[in-house]
Scaffold this motif. Structure first.
Motif, PDB file in Angstrom:
ATOM      1  N   LYS A 165       0.919  -1.294  -0.099  1.00  0.00           N
ATOM      2  CA  LYS A 165       0.107  -0.044   0.292  1.00  0.00           C
ATOM      3  C   LYS A 165       0.848   1.300  -0.028  1.00  0.00           C
ATOM      4  O   LYS A 165       0.601   2.308  -0.885  1.00  0.00           O
ATOM      5  CB  LYS A 165      -1.062  -0.268   1.060  1.00  0.00           C
ATOM      6  CG  LYS A 165      -2.155  -1.427   1.139  1.00  0.00           C
ATOM      7  CD  LYS A 165      -3.084  -1.070   2.473  1.00  0.00           C
ATOM      8  CE  LYS A 165      -3.637  -1.609   2.196  1.00  0.00           C
ATOM      9  NZ  LYS A 165      -5.058  -2.105   3.286  1.00  0.00           N
ATOM     10  N   ALA A 166       2.115   0.626   0.608  1.00  0.00           N
ATOM     11  CA  ALA A 166       2.642   3.065   0.951  1.00  0.00           C
ATOM     12  C   ALA A 166       3.447   2.831  -0.580  1.00  0.00           C
ATOM     13  O   ALA A 166       3.781   4.118  -1.050  1.00  0.00           O
ATOM     14  CB  ALA A 166       3.951   2.405   1.747  1.00  0.00           C
ATOM     15  N   GLU A 167       3.764   1.840  -1.650  1.00  0.00           N
ATOM     16  CA  GLU A 167       3.917   1.546  -3.044  1.00  0.00           C
ATOM     17  C   GLU A 167       3.184   2.348  -3.319  1.00  0.00           C
ATOM     18  O   GLU A 167       3.363   3.246  -4.863  1.00  0.00           O
ATOM     19  CB  GLU A 167       4.727   0.044  -3.026  1.00  0.00           C
ATOM     20  CG  GLU A 167       5.454  -0.284  -2.405  1.00  0.00           C
ATOM     21  CD  GLU A 167       6.389  -1.043  -3.104  1.00  0.00           C
ATOM     22  OE1 GLU A 167       5.440  -2.451  -3.658  1.00  0.00           O
ATOM     23  OE2 GLU A 167       7.745  -2.107  -2.778  1.00  0.00           O
ATOM     24  N   LYS A 168       2.114   1.787  -4.106  1.00  0.00           N
ATOM     25  CA  LYS A 168       0.848   2.301  -4.258  1.00  0.00           C
ATOM     26  C   LYS A 168       1.383   3.804  -3.795  1.00  0.00           C
ATOM     27  O   LYS A 168       0.714   5.242  -4.936  1.00  0.00           O
ATOM     28  CB  LYS A 168      -0.367   1.768  -4.179  1.00  0.00           C
ATOM     29  CG  LYS A 168      -1.789   2.170  -4.788  1.00  0.00           C
ATOM     30  CD  LYS A 168      -2.702   1.251  -4.612  1.00  0.00           C
ATOM     31  CE  LYS A 168      -3.694   1.726  -5.714  1.00  0.00           C
ATOM     32  NZ  LYS A 168      -4.585   2.817  -5.333  1.00  0.00           N
ATOM     33  N   SER A 169       0.665   4.207  -2.404  1.00  0.00           N
ATOM     34  CA  SER A 169       1.132   5.662  -2.216  1.00  0.00           C
ATOM     35  C   SER A 169       1.490   6.756  -2.791  1.00  0.00           C
ATOM     36  O   SER A 169       1.493   7.670  -3.361  1.00  0.00           O
ATOM     37  CB  SER A 169       0.725   6.040  -0.814  1.00  0.00           C
ATOM     38  OG  SER A 169       0.825   6.993  -0.229  1.00  0.00           O
ATOM     39  N   VAL A 170       3.463   6.329  -2.833  1.00  0.00           N
ATOM     40  CA  VAL A 170       4.327   6.926  -2.807  1.00  0.00           C
ATOM     41  C   VAL A 170       4.033   7.032  -5.439  1.00  0.00           C
ATOM     42  O   VAL A 170       4.368   8.084  -4.912  1.00  0.00           O
ATOM     43  CB  VAL A 170       5.212   6.219  -2.946  1.00  0.00           C
ATOM     44  CG1 VAL A 170       6.505   6.646  -3.480  1.00  0.00           C
ATOM     45  CG2 VAL A 170       5.797   6.633  -1.733  1.00  0.00           C
ATOM     46  N   ASP A 171       3.565   5.892  -5.609  1.00  0.00           N
ATOM     47  CA  ASP A 171       3.542   5.889  -6.808  1.00  0.00           C
ATOM     48  C   ASP A 171       2.422   6.699  -7.110  1.00  0.00           C
ATOM     49  O   ASP A 171       2.639   7.889  -8.406  1.00  0.00           O
ATOM     50  CB  ASP A 171       3.066   4.504  -7.919  1.00  0.00           C
ATOM     51  CG  ASP A 171       4.599   3.366  -7.774  1.00  0.00           C
ATOM     52  OD1 ASP A 171       5.917   3.931  -7.047  1.00  0.00           O
ATOM     53  OD2 ASP A 171       3.744   2.427  -7.353  1.00  0.00           O
ATOM     54  N   GLU A 172       1.792   6.025  -6.780  1.00  0.00           N
ATOM     55  CA  GLU A 172       0.038   8.047  -6.788  1.00  0.00           C
ATOM     56  C   GLU A 172       1.125   9.372  -6.553  1.00  0.00           C
ATOM     57  O   GLU A 172       1.046  10.521  -7.653  1.00  0.00           O
ATOM     58  CB  GLU A 172      -1.483   7.495  -6.649  1.00  0.00           C
ATOM     59  CG  GLU A 172      -1.220   6.431  -6.117  1.00  0.00           C
ATOM     60  CD  GLU A 172      -2.549   5.814  -5.442  1.00  0.00           C
ATOM     61  OE1 GLU A 172      -2.461   6.533  -4.600  1.00  0.00           O
ATOM     62  OE2 GLU A 172      -4.025   5.722  -6.318  1.00  0.00           O
TER      63      GLU A 172
ATOM     64  N   SER B 198      -2.267  12.004   5.510  1.00  0.00           N
ATOM     65  CA  SER B 198      -1.887  11.800   4.264  1.00  0.00           C
ATOM     66  C   SER B 198      -0.268  12.855   3.633  1.00  0.00           C
ATOM     67  O   SER B 198      -0.508  13.640   3.440  1.00  0.00           O
ATOM     68  CB  SER B 198      -2.589  12.325   3.253  1.00  0.00           C
ATOM     69  OG  SER B 198      -1.637  11.363   1.689  1.00  0.00           O
ATOM     70  N   SER B 199       0.499  11.575   4.075  1.00  0.00           N
ATOM     71  CA  SER B 199       1.746  12.459   4.533  1.00  0.00           C
ATOM     72  C   SER B 199       2.662  12.509   2.898  1.00  0.00           C
ATOM     73  O   SER B 199       3.537  13.568   3.014  1.00  0.00           O
ATOM     74  CB  SER B 199       3.248  12.055   5.425  1.00  0.00           C
ATOM     75  OG  SER B 199       3.369  10.296   5.069  1.00  0.00           O
ATOM     76  N   LEU B 200       2.391  12.233   1.965  1.00  0.00           N
ATOM     77  CA  LEU B 200       3.305  12.248   0.753  1.00  0.00           C
ATOM     78  C   LEU B 200       1.494  12.789  -0.363  1.00  0.00           C
ATOM     79  O   LEU B 200       2.432  13.847  -1.404  1.00  0.00           O
ATOM     80  CB  LEU B 200       3.694  10.927   0.656  1.00  0.00           C
ATOM     81  CG  LEU B 200       4.762  11.194  -1.169  1.00  0.00           C
ATOM     82  CD1 LEU B 200       5.901  12.551  -0.748  1.00  0.00           C
ATOM     83  CD2 LEU B 200       5.825   9.953  -1.244  1.00  0.00           C
ATOM     84  N   LEU B 201       1.347  11.878  -0.532  1.00  0.00           N
ATOM     85  CA  LEU B 201       0.170  11.836  -1.821  1.00  0.00           C
ATOM     86  C   LEU B 201      -0.172  13.273  -1.641  1.00  0.00           C
ATOM     87  O   LEU B 201      -0.786  14.281  -2.053  1.00  0.00           O
ATOM     88  CB  LEU B 201      -0.605  10.719  -2.098  1.00  0.00           C
ATOM     89  CG  LEU B 201      -2.002  10.787  -3.401  1.00  0.00           C
ATOM     90  CD1 LEU B 201      -1.073  11.621  -4.178  1.00  0.00           C
ATOM     91  CD2 LEU B 201      -2.644  10.124  -2.732  1.00  0.00           C
ATOM     92  N   GLY B 202      -0.987  13.011  -0.114  1.00  0.00           N
ATOM     93  CA  GLY B 202      -1.548  14.520   0.074  1.00  0.00           C
ATOM     94  C   GLY B 202      -0.987  16.214   0.203  1.00  0.00           C
ATOM     95  O   GLY B 202      -1.872  17.110  -0.666  1.00  0.00           O
ATOM     96  N   LEU B 203       0.666  15.799   0.221  1.00  0.00           N
ATOM     97  CA  LEU B 203       1.258  16.945   0.542  1.00  0.00           C
ATOM     98  C   LEU B 203       1.335  17.355  -1.397  1.00  0.00           C
ATOM     99  O   LEU B 203       1.112  18.873  -1.489  1.00  0.00           O
ATOM    100  CB  LEU B 203       2.639  16.443   1.140  1.00  0.00           C
ATOM    101  CG  LEU B 203       3.714  17.092   0.728  1.00  0.00           C
ATOM    102  CD1 LEU B 203       3.478  18.985   1.461  1.00  0.00           C
ATOM    103  CD2 LEU B 203       5.130  16.852   1.376  1.00  0.00           C
ATOM    104  N   VAL B 204       1.853  16.341  -1.611  1.00  0.00           N
ATOM    105  CA  VAL B 204       1.523  16.715  -3.165  1.00  0.00           C
ATOM    106  C   VAL B 204       1.029  17.434  -4.119  1.00  0.00           C
ATOM    107  O   VAL B 204       0.205  17.873  -4.908  1.00  0.00           O
ATOM    108  CB  VAL B 204       2.376  15.602  -4.009  1.00  0.00           C
ATOM    109  CG1 VAL B 204       2.128  15.483  -5.823  1.00  0.00           C
ATOM    110  CG2 VAL B 204       3.477  15.235  -3.942  1.00  0.00           C
TER     111      VAL B 204
END
Length: 290
Positions: free
Chosen positions: A103-110, A159-165
């Motif tokens: 799930k973390a890989e999916k979130s980072v890829d998104e 949402s520490s990365l996808l939300g940030l982006v």
């Protein structure tokens, strides 16, 4: 042989393309979802927030004056560097958000794909949001979108990365500069993104990232007279705090993206709403034939 000791980091802020310590000298412990120590992060103060606004204002003429095509190239370079540090982002998202590796890989890829998506809009947004207007006279009349200026962004807290982006990229793509207050409990992806920005082609001061509590920096950003707009997404669910920030923002008629009742789901395609939120429309008249 003795077991190797882990090298625990103490991270700094990202202001004006540099990594200063907080002027307060304070830091706080960042833990994973299970409560295990990960690193120390800087506790940004009101002075740090003011310094970040000054850096963003200084960078604004150059960034807003760059061609849209050039901004798109620079932002695409950020995505390239993010891809190169994908494994680190995955580790940090998995630890901070308590996600499985998959799930973390999916979130980072998104998140990387989201950055590319916004970068691609840099030289197209004017055609979609701008227009040529019919007028009763021998004139051309154009509506041209322009950046608002310095934008304060309260990043999503969960949402520490996808939300940030999803909240930072639309600010930058249209020529604005940003001061970001990151997630308090999950700041590591934001810190790593600041390292990506510093090693990409993004000019210093275009994006500035503060770690620490929103209560320490958000009121300063909301009331700062040199901040032109503010995104309150990071105050989602805290109605009283969000209302106070909106009241402070009204002092210089800032554009405000209001805090939602709860943190949004950032996985669907975002549309152009966030880009449009930080654009002004300039109307230009020109005589026909001259």
């Amino acid at each position: 042989m003795s077991e190797r000791l882990a090298v625990k980091k103490t991270y700094k802020l990202y202001i004006g393309g540099k990594f200063p310590r907080s002027e307060s000298g304070r830091s706080y412990q960042v833990a994973d979802a299970k409560g295990n120590f990960l690193a120390n992060a800087a506790y940004a103060s009101r002075k740090d927030a003011r310094d970040a606004v000054a850096a963003a204002r200084k960078a604004f003429p150059g960034w807003s004056g760059a061609t849209a095509y050039n901004r798109g190239q620079v932002l695409y370079r950020v995505a390239e560097v993010m891809e190169g540090r994908r494994a680190q982002f995955v580790d940090e998202v998995a630890a901070g958000e308590g996600l499985s590796r998959g799930k973390a890989e999916k979130s980072v890829d998104e998140a990387i794909d989201r950055w590319v998506w916004y970068a691609g809009w840099s030289d197209k947004i004017a055609q979609v949001i701008g227009s040529s207007n019919p007028v009763a006279g021998p004139y051309f009349d154009f509506s041209v979108p322009e950046p608002t200026g310095v934008v304060a962004v309260l990043a999503p807290q969960r949402s520490s990365l996808l939300g940030l982006v999803s909240v930072l990229a639309p600010v930058l793509v249209s020529g604005n500069t940003a001061v970001v207050a990151s997630s308090y409990e999950r700041p590591l992806p934001a810190i790593t993104l600041s390292e990506v920005l510093a090693t990409s082609d993004v000019p210093g001061g275009v994006a500035n990232i503060l770690t620490g509590r929103l209560a320490d920096t958000a009121p300063t950003l909301a009331s700062h007279m040199d901040v032109n707009a503010i995104d309150l997404t990071g105050a989602a669910g805290d109605h009283a705090h969000a209302a106070e920030l909106e009241l402070a923002a009204a002092e210089n008629l800032k554009r405000v993206v209001r805090a939602p009742g709860e943190e949004p789901d950032f996985t669907p395609e975002p549309g152009l709403g966030r880009i449009a939120s930080f654009l002004e429309t300039k109307t230009v008249w020109h005589p026909v034939g001259i």
